[in-house]
Write an enzyme that holds these catalytic residues in place. Structure first.
Site, PDB file in Angstrom:
ATOM      1  N   ASN A 165      21.645  30.753  46.635  1.00  0.00           N
ATOM      2  CA  ASN A 165      21.594  30.012  47.892  1.00  0.00           C
ATOM      3  C   ASN A 165      20.580  30.569  48.891  1.00  0.00           C
ATOM      4  O   ASN A 165      20.285  29.938  49.879  1.00  0.00           O
ATOM      5  CB  ASN A 165      22.982  29.971  48.549  1.00  0.00           C
ATOM      6  CG  ASN A 165      23.615  31.329  48.644  1.00  0.00           C
ATOM      7  OD1 ASN A 165      23.805  32.008  47.632  1.00  0.00           O
ATOM      8  ND2 ASN A 165      23.931  31.760  49.838  1.00  0.00           N
TER       9      ASN A 165
ATOM     10  N   CYS B 236      26.822  31.693  55.778  1.00  0.00           N
ATOM     11  CA  CYS B 236      28.180  32.215  55.812  1.00  0.00           C
ATOM     12  C   CYS B 236      28.214  33.656  56.296  1.00  0.00           C
ATOM     13  O   CYS B 236      29.250  34.163  56.651  1.00  0.00           O
ATOM     14  CB  CYS B 236      28.798  32.135  54.423  1.00  0.00           C
ATOM     15  SG  CYS B 236      28.404  30.592  53.645  1.00  0.00           S
TER      16      CYS B 236
HETATM   17  C1  LIG Z   1      26.325  29.382  46.292  1.00  0.00           C
HETATM   18  C2  LIG Z   1      27.422  29.066  47.251  1.00  0.00           C
HETATM   19  N1  LIG Z   1      28.690  29.239  46.882  1.00  0.00           N
HETATM   20  C3  LIG Z   1      29.700  28.955  47.705  1.00  0.00           C
HETATM   21  C4  LIG Z   1      29.494  28.484  48.984  1.00  0.00           C
HETATM   22  C5  LIG Z   1      30.652  28.153  49.862  1.00  0.00           C
HETATM   23  O1  LIG Z   1      30.797  26.752  49.896  1.00  0.00           O
HETATM   24  P1  LIG Z   1      31.832  26.019  50.872  1.00  0.00           P
HETATM   25  O2  LIG Z   1      31.156  25.949  52.198  1.00  0.00           O
HETATM   26  O3  LIG Z   1      32.034  24.670  50.261  1.00  0.00           O
HETATM   27  O4  LIG Z   1      33.080  26.816  50.896  1.00  0.00           O
HETATM   28  C6  LIG Z   1      28.176  28.300  49.414  1.00  0.00           C
HETATM   29  C7  LIG Z   1      27.899  27.889  50.813  1.00  0.00           C
HETATM   30  O5  LIG Z   1      27.012  28.398  51.471  1.00  0.00           O
HETATM   31  C8  LIG Z   1      27.113  28.583  48.522  1.00  0.00           C
HETATM   32  O6  LIG Z   1      25.838  28.415  48.885  1.00  0.00           O
END
Ligand SMILES: Cc1ncc(COP(=O)(O)O)c(C=O)c1O
Length: 399
Positions: free
Chosen positions: A165, A341
């Protein structure tokens, strides 16, 4: 240039250009339209099917399961609805660990995973599980041979994300899947960022568990799915949410029917439009990279030059503190330094650090997440903004 763009687009919108599509995406109008009746008209509980209200909600949920399954070549009954990819990752990892505790206590993952995976693994370590965090090379690539070497008779799960990400690097899923299958270890992949851009076939790639999130693919926030393989082998995960036994007992809780309809429609659109949109956005991303190289001295690429998401560009701008840069440009363009996040915490990105470049590069990195609404004009405008702001910041530092 910056002014011109704003004036031209004034009648339309005065908001900054959005280039943070890895953080989230807007809801596609077609998705919204599909969802709307499920707020006000088709209001049944999909588990309460003794009357037409519940039955029609249930039919909508089952249609969404088909749409999502079609995107990854799964069967509809292999789709478990969750609140998003964070929950899907937790369910996949904690649920597998609990379910297979009598078989082994070893999990293999990678240092560049999302925190939803890393924190789940760290939690398991506190409970006595053993976790191997595999390194990556300078492009963010994991070596399948490292995965093979890490496997022990105690290994129960390999969790490696499909696309990173922050830097967009794509993992060699087919190789890892083959190794996992050969050693009878379950294979989970977090496909949150990849699902709308990369064809993912759970049969061809030997994937047993796969996490998805609607809001990364032009669907609503707060809804996601976990694919849990049902055949060859039959996989089960222990519920992390207990209650009414929904979702084959693996995830209790009244289903979010409008959200599920939205995720289904988003998956259907992604499947249909993936090829053309990946090409379009990939060309824009390449143009952005070329323009940045022409305009920002010494700019460096983070991640793999070719094995990467078509909508991702991550760069380091030497001698520029990326947070200050983003503050400078925030009225013109919405960008990010890394994963949304963790942006509440000002610490260097664990992903950039894992590439082996050190803290300075991590602090000078900027992530561009392109998306459906971005155009060539946006690229030209954003490059102009960045160029001016980088010059200003360098001047401020020098004086
Ligand atoms: C690779 C990856 N996994 C998990 C998540 C978490 O996703 P969610 O916002 O649907 O909980 C993200 C969000 O940034 C992400 O990019």
């Amino acid at each position: 240039m910056a002014k011109k763009h704003q004036l031209d687009s004034a009648s339309h919108s005065r908001r900054p250009i959005y280039m943070d599509h890895h953080a989230t995406t807007h809801v596609d109008r077609r998705v919204l339209e599909a969802m709307l009746p499920y707020f006000t008209e088709i209001i049944g509980n999909a588990a309460s099917i003794d009357h037409e209200y519940g039955a029609e909600a249930n039919r909508a949920v089952e249609k969404a399961r088909q749409q999502i399954a079609a995107l990854i070549n799964a069967q509809p009954d292999e789709i478990i609805f969750t609140s998003g990819a964070t929950e899907s990752d937790n369910l996949a990892i904690l649920g597998t660990a609990e379910q297979h505790a009598d078989r082994g206590n070893h999990i293999i993952t990678c240092v560049t995973e999302h925190k939803a995976v890393l924190d789940s693994c760290q939690y398991l370590e506190q409970k006595g599980y053993r976790v191997t965090y595999l390194p990556v090379d300078q492009y963010g690539l994991i070596d399948p041979d490292d995965v093979r070497r890490a496997i022990t008779p105690q290994s129960i799960l390999i969790s490696v994300m499909a696309a990173n990400n922050e830097i967009g690097t794509l993992a060699p899923l087919a190789d890892i899947g083959r190794i996992a299958r050969e050693h009878e270890v379950l294979f989970h992949t977090d496909a949150t960022q990849a699902a709308a851009y990369i064809p993912l076939n759970v049969e061809v790639l030997d994937i047993d568990l796969l996490s998805l999130s609607a809001h990364k693919m032009y669907g609503p926030k707060g809804i996601g799915a976990l694919y849990v393989r049902k055949r060859r082998p039959r996989v089960r995960v222990s519920a992390q949410m207990r209650g009414g036994g929904h979702e084959r007992g693996m995830r209790s809780g009244t289903l979010n029917v409008p959200g599920i309809v939205g995720l289904g429609k988003a998956a259907e659109i992604a499947a249909k439009e993936m090829k053309a949109e990946a090409k379009r956005v990939g060309e824009l991303r390449d143009l952005l990279w070329h323009r940045l190289q022409e305009n920002l001295e010494g700019v460096q690429l983070n991640g793999h030059p070719t094995q990467r998401l078509p909508n991702n560009l991550s760069v380091a701008i030497p001698s520029v503190e990326s947070r200050s840069l983003l503050v400078q440009v925030k009225h013109d363009v919405a960008l990010s330094t890394g994963s949304a996040c963790t942006t509440a915490i000002v610490e260097p990105s664990h992903v950039i650090l894992a590439l082996g470049y050190g803290e300075e590069r991590a602090h000078s990195s900027v992530r561009f997440g392109l998306g459906k609404e971005n155009t060539q004009r946006d690229i030209e405008f954003v490059v102009e903004c960045l160029k001016a702001s980088v010059q200003r910041l360098k001047w401020l530092v020098a004086t």
